[in-house]
Design a protein around this motif. Structure first.
Motif, PDB file in Angstrom:
ATOM      1  N   GLY A  64      20.592 -47.426  37.735  1.00 37.50           N
ATOM      2  CA  GLY A  64      21.150 -46.587  36.685  1.00 37.50           C
ATOM      3  C   GLY A  64      22.623 -46.347  36.874  1.00 37.50           C
ATOM      4  N   SER A  65      23.160 -45.489  36.026  1.00 39.28           N
ATOM      5  CA  SER A  65      24.573 -45.110  36.055  1.00 39.28           C
ATOM      6  C   SER A  65      24.787 -44.113  34.921  1.00 39.28           C
ATOM      7  CB  SER A  65      25.460 -46.349  35.850  1.00 39.28           C
ATOM      8  OG  SER A  65      26.760 -46.132  36.330  1.00 39.28           O
ATOM      9  N   LEU A  66      25.926 -43.418  34.934  1.00 39.06           N
ATOM     10  CA  LEU A  66      26.295 -42.525  33.828  1.00 39.06           C
ATOM     11  C   LEU A  66      25.218 -41.482  33.523  1.00 39.06           C
ATOM     12  CD1 LEU A  66      27.882 -45.265  31.559  1.00 39.06           C
ATOM     13  CD2 LEU A  66      29.127 -43.417  32.699  1.00 39.06           C
ATOM     14  N   HIS A  67      24.550 -41.001  34.593  1.00 41.22           N
ATOM     15  CA  HIS A  67      23.477 -40.005  34.476  1.00 41.22           C
ATOM     16  C   HIS A  67      22.270 -40.534  33.706  1.00 41.22           C
ATOM     17  CE1 HIS A  67      21.871 -36.133  35.355  1.00 41.22           C
ATOM     18  NE2 HIS A  67      23.047 -35.538  35.507  1.00 41.22           N
ATOM     19  N   GLU A  68      22.141 -41.844  33.649  1.00 39.01           N
ATOM     20  CA  GLU A  68      20.967 -42.475  33.031  1.00 39.01           C
ATOM     21  C   GLU A  68      20.249 -43.282  34.104  1.00 39.01           C
ATOM     22  OE1 GLU A  68      20.017 -41.783  30.051  1.00 39.01           O
ATOM     23  OE2 GLU A  68      21.832 -40.894  29.199  1.00 39.01           O
ATOM     24  N   ASP A  69      18.924 -43.423  33.935  1.00 33.22           N
ATOM     25  CA  ASP A  69      18.109 -44.036  34.979  1.00 33.22           C
ATOM     26  C   ASP A  69      17.011 -44.885  34.328  1.00 33.22           C
ATOM     27  OD1 ASP A  69      15.348 -43.575  36.630  1.00 33.22           O
ATOM     28  OD2 ASP A  69      17.032 -43.801  37.995  1.00 33.22           O
ATOM     29  N   VAL A  70      16.768 -46.061  34.887  1.00 31.43           N
ATOM     30  CA  VAL A  70      15.785 -46.988  34.329  1.00 31.43           C
ATOM     31  C   VAL A  70      14.403 -46.349  34.207  1.00 31.43           C
ATOM     32  CG1 VAL A  70      14.542 -49.159  34.814  1.00 31.43           C
ATOM     33  CG2 VAL A  70      17.046 -49.040  35.080  1.00 31.43           C
ATOM     34  N   MET A  71      14.056 -45.453  35.138  1.00 29.31           N
ATOM     35  CA  MET A  71      12.718 -44.862  35.143  1.00 29.31           C
ATOM     36  C   MET A  71      12.561 -43.699  34.161  1.00 29.31           C
ATOM     37  SD  MET A  71      11.020 -46.716  37.243  1.00 29.31           S
ATOM     38  CE  MET A  71       9.510 -45.757  37.248  1.00 29.31           C
ATOM     39  N   LYS A  72      13.653 -43.040  33.817  1.00 32.23           N
ATOM     40  CA  LYS A  72      13.484 -41.819  33.014  1.00 32.23           C
ATOM     41  C   LYS A  72      14.170 -41.890  31.647  1.00 32.23           C
ATOM     42  CE  LYS A  72      17.509 -39.061  34.343  1.00 32.23           C
ATOM     43  NZ  LYS A  72      18.044 -37.893  35.031  1.00 32.23           N
ATOM     44  N   SER A  73      15.123 -42.795  31.484  1.00 35.47           N
ATOM     45  CA  SER A  73      15.902 -42.812  30.241  1.00 35.47           C
ATOM     46  C   SER A  73      15.145 -43.499  29.109  1.00 35.47           C
ATOM     47  CB  SER A  73      17.237 -43.531  30.466  1.00 35.47           C
ATOM     48  OG  SER A  73      18.050 -42.807  31.356  1.00 35.47           O
ATOM     49  N   TRP A  93      22.657 -58.007  33.893  1.00 37.22           N
ATOM     50  CA  TRP A  93      22.024 -57.158  34.909  1.00 37.22           C
ATOM     51  C   TRP A  93      20.516 -57.204  34.801  1.00 37.22           C
ATOM     52  CZ3 TRP A  93      20.407 -51.657  33.798  1.00 37.22           C
ATOM     53  CH2 TRP A  93      20.436 -51.348  32.429  1.00 37.22           C
ATOM     54  N   LEU A  94      19.873 -56.828  35.915  1.00 37.61           N
ATOM     55  CA  LEU A  94      18.431 -56.654  35.947  1.00 37.61           C
ATOM     56  C   LEU A  94      18.138 -55.174  36.164  1.00 37.61           C
ATOM     57  CD1 LEU A  94      17.093 -59.566  38.244  1.00 37.61           C
ATOM     58  CD2 LEU A  94      17.551 -59.598  35.780  1.00 37.61           C
ATOM     59  N   PRO A  95      17.759 -54.426  35.120  1.00 40.70           N
ATOM     60  CA  PRO A  95      17.339 -53.040  35.319  1.00 40.70           C
ATOM     61  C   PRO A  95      16.245 -52.993  36.383  1.00 40.70           C
ATOM     62  CG  PRO A  95      17.468 -53.567  32.982  1.00 40.70           C
ATOM     63  CD  PRO A  95      17.651 -54.848  33.722  1.00 40.70           C
ATOM     64  N   THR A  96      16.398 -52.084  37.348  1.00 47.17           N
ATOM     65  CA  THR A  96      15.541 -52.070  38.524  1.00 47.17           C
ATOM     66  C   THR A  96      14.777 -50.750  38.605  1.00 47.17           C
ATOM     67  OG1 THR A  96      17.079 -53.550  39.655  1.00 47.17           O
ATOM     68  CG2 THR A  96      15.549 -52.312  41.037  1.00 47.17           C
ATOM     69  N   THR A  97      13.477 -50.856  38.790  1.00 45.50           N
ATOM     70  CA  THR A  97      12.621 -49.675  38.881  1.00 45.50           C
ATOM     71  C   THR A  97      12.574 -49.174  40.321  1.00 45.50           C
ATOM     72  OG1 THR A  97      10.655 -50.987  39.334  1.00 45.50           O
ATOM     73  CG2 THR A  97      11.163 -50.555  37.010  1.00 45.50           C
ATOM     74  N   VAL A  98      11.902 -48.050  40.524  1.00 47.40           N
ATOM     75  CA  VAL A  98      11.522 -47.604  41.863  1.00 47.40           C
ATOM     76  C   VAL A  98      10.001 -47.491  41.899  1.00 47.40           C
ATOM     77  CG1 VAL A  98      13.675 -46.385  42.347  1.00 47.40           C
ATOM     78  CG2 VAL A  98      11.791 -45.156  41.242  1.00 47.40           C
ATOM     79  N   THR A  99       9.452 -47.291  43.082  1.00 53.44           N
ATOM     80  CA  THR A  99       8.008 -47.122  43.236  1.00 53.44           C
ATOM     81  C   THR A  99       7.525 -45.938  42.400  1.00 53.44           C
ATOM     82  OG1 THR A  99       7.991 -48.123  45.420  1.00 53.44           O
ATOM     83  CG2 THR A  99       6.214 -46.582  44.916  1.00 53.44           C
ATOM     84  N   ALA A 100       6.500 -46.169  41.615  1.00 56.28           N
ATOM     85  CA  ALA A 100       5.967 -45.123  40.726  1.00 56.28           C
ATOM     86  C   ALA A 100       4.521 -45.457  40.406  1.00 56.28           C
ATOM     87  CB  ALA A 100       6.803 -45.042  39.444  1.00 56.28           C
ATOM     88  N   ALA A 101       3.875 -44.576  39.653  1.00 62.17           N
ATOM     89  CA  ALA A 101       2.497 -44.807  39.229  1.00 62.17           C
ATOM     90  C   ALA A 101       2.430 -46.003  38.287  1.00 62.17           C
ATOM     91  CB  ALA A 101       1.949 -43.559  38.540  1.00 62.17           C
TER      92      ALA A 101
END
Length: 385
Positions: A64-73, A93-101
């Protein structure tokens, strides 16, 4: 309308040329490079005296960047990242996730599939799943409660939900069934990276020999290497044709360790990445990475609970400049590590990563100190410093 760029230096795919003219066709793709003595007589020429021309940068690991995030935006937030990346010199770019459900990861896949090709800034060339098949010992800024063993059926479900935009996944080699998963995933066209792991050298190499080809932010999230316990870091050093991701912000990996890995593998096997999270391009303060609270201070993002580094706030153009300023790499090699290598290692080289005829005219105008002057997308000026 087609035009030519006239500049002092051009970083082409196989050569760096001094002077000359680069054609940008009216379809937004590159044409031929012409030498200084081949000046086109009838075409429009854009003059960039004293400037260098490089391919647009390719960030294959960014959250993410600019207060935006691949998981929540939502999509508007993702497009905000896409637009903002142009000021970092990134055009793919490749938007990248984190570990989640599973449900969350599936939702993210569907969001990208529903808006495929609709971004207006840096091009989304696929999705990178960082997890959830990691080990809890090296969770870092990933949430251990969602970590599990590799499951090819889950991967297929995510791939389907993403309309096959999911092209890269990072996992820990010691998880049960990892080599079998790697083999099956690679057979389906996926890029498999290894990271967030306590794996022995033997388990890591077993996954490399099954088809894993990338090491996720090398050194970070891995056991340290010794002469008696080479670990995952040793596998990164000693596997000849794999690619190692490196975060060159001066915090995640100190300069001597950066130098050692680049010297060992060669620049053609190093992909500069940012691992940037939502605090990128933002002031110091409190942020989130996935579900975990983070604070940013002194150029570093750290977990509030545990003090682990939590992604970075690096811009890729600065990572390129850093390895040159540290006297580790030439400008030619630094640019290659942030363009050609990440694109090739993620199997997206036909769409980005180098200046070649008939590839999209995504390029940068650089000052000789590697600071960014302009970013072009499909031959159109999109950012000016």
């Amino acid at each position: 309308m087609s035009y030519y760029i006239h500049a002092d230096k051009f970083f082409l795919e196989n050569r760096t040329e001094s002077g000359g003219y680069l054609e940008v066709q009216d379809n937004g793709k590159f044409g031929f490079y012409l030498r200084e003595d081949q000046k086109p007589l009838t075409a429009e020429i854009k003059e960039f005296p004293g400037k260098w021309v490089a391919p647009g940068l390719v960030d294959t690991h960014i959250h993410g960047s600019l207060h935006e995030d691949v998981m929540k935006s939502n999509w508007e937030g993702i497009n905000k990242i896409s637009e903002g990346l142009l000021s970092a010199g990134v055009t793919s770019w490749l938007p990248t996730t984190v570990t989640a459900a599973d449900s969350e990861l599936t939702r993210v896949c569907k969001m990208f599939a529903d808006h495929q090709g609709q971004e207006t800034g840096a091009k989304i060339q696929g999705i990178h799943f960082e997890g959830p098949f990691f080990t809890t010992e090296h969770a870092g800024a990933e949430n251990p409660k969602y970590m599990l063993d590799p499951d090819i059926d889950l991967l297929r479900k995510w791939r389907q939900a993403s309309n096959k935009m999911l092209i890269k996944i990072s996992l820990a080699p010691e998880r049960k069934g990892a080599p079998e998963f790697v083999r099956a995933a690679v057979k389906e066209g996926m890029v498999v990276a290894l990271g967030h792991s306590s794996a022995s050298f033997e388990k890591a190499i077993a996954c490399v020999e099954a088809g894993a080809s990338v090491f996720t932010h090398a050194y970070n999230g891995m056991d340290t290497m010794s002469q008696h316990a080479p670990s995952l870091v040793g596998a990164a050093f000693s596997s000849r044709l794999t690619t190692a991701e490196l975060i060159c912000d001066g915090h995640h990996v100190q300069e001597p360790a950066v130098r050692a890995l680049i010297n060992a593998k060669g620049c053609e096997h190093i992909a500069l990445i940012t691992d940037c999270m939502e605090a990128g391009m933002m002031p110091d303060g409190d942020y989130m990475l996935g579900e975990l609270p983070v604070y940013v201070k002194d150029g570093m993002a750290r977990l509030k609970n545990g003090d682990n580094l939590a992604g970075s706030i690096l811009q890729l153009k600065d990572g390129v400049k850093n390895v040159v300023d540290w006297n580790i790499a030439t400008a030619e090699d630094a640019i290659m590590m942030a363009t050609y290598v990440p694109a090739k290692s993620s199997k997206i080289l036909e769409k980005c990563g180098s200046i070649m005829p008939d590839k999209p005219a995504d390029f940068l105008i650089l000052n000789p100190d590697l600071t960014l002057k302009q970013t072009y997308l499909n031959g159109e000026l999109r950012y000016q410093a």
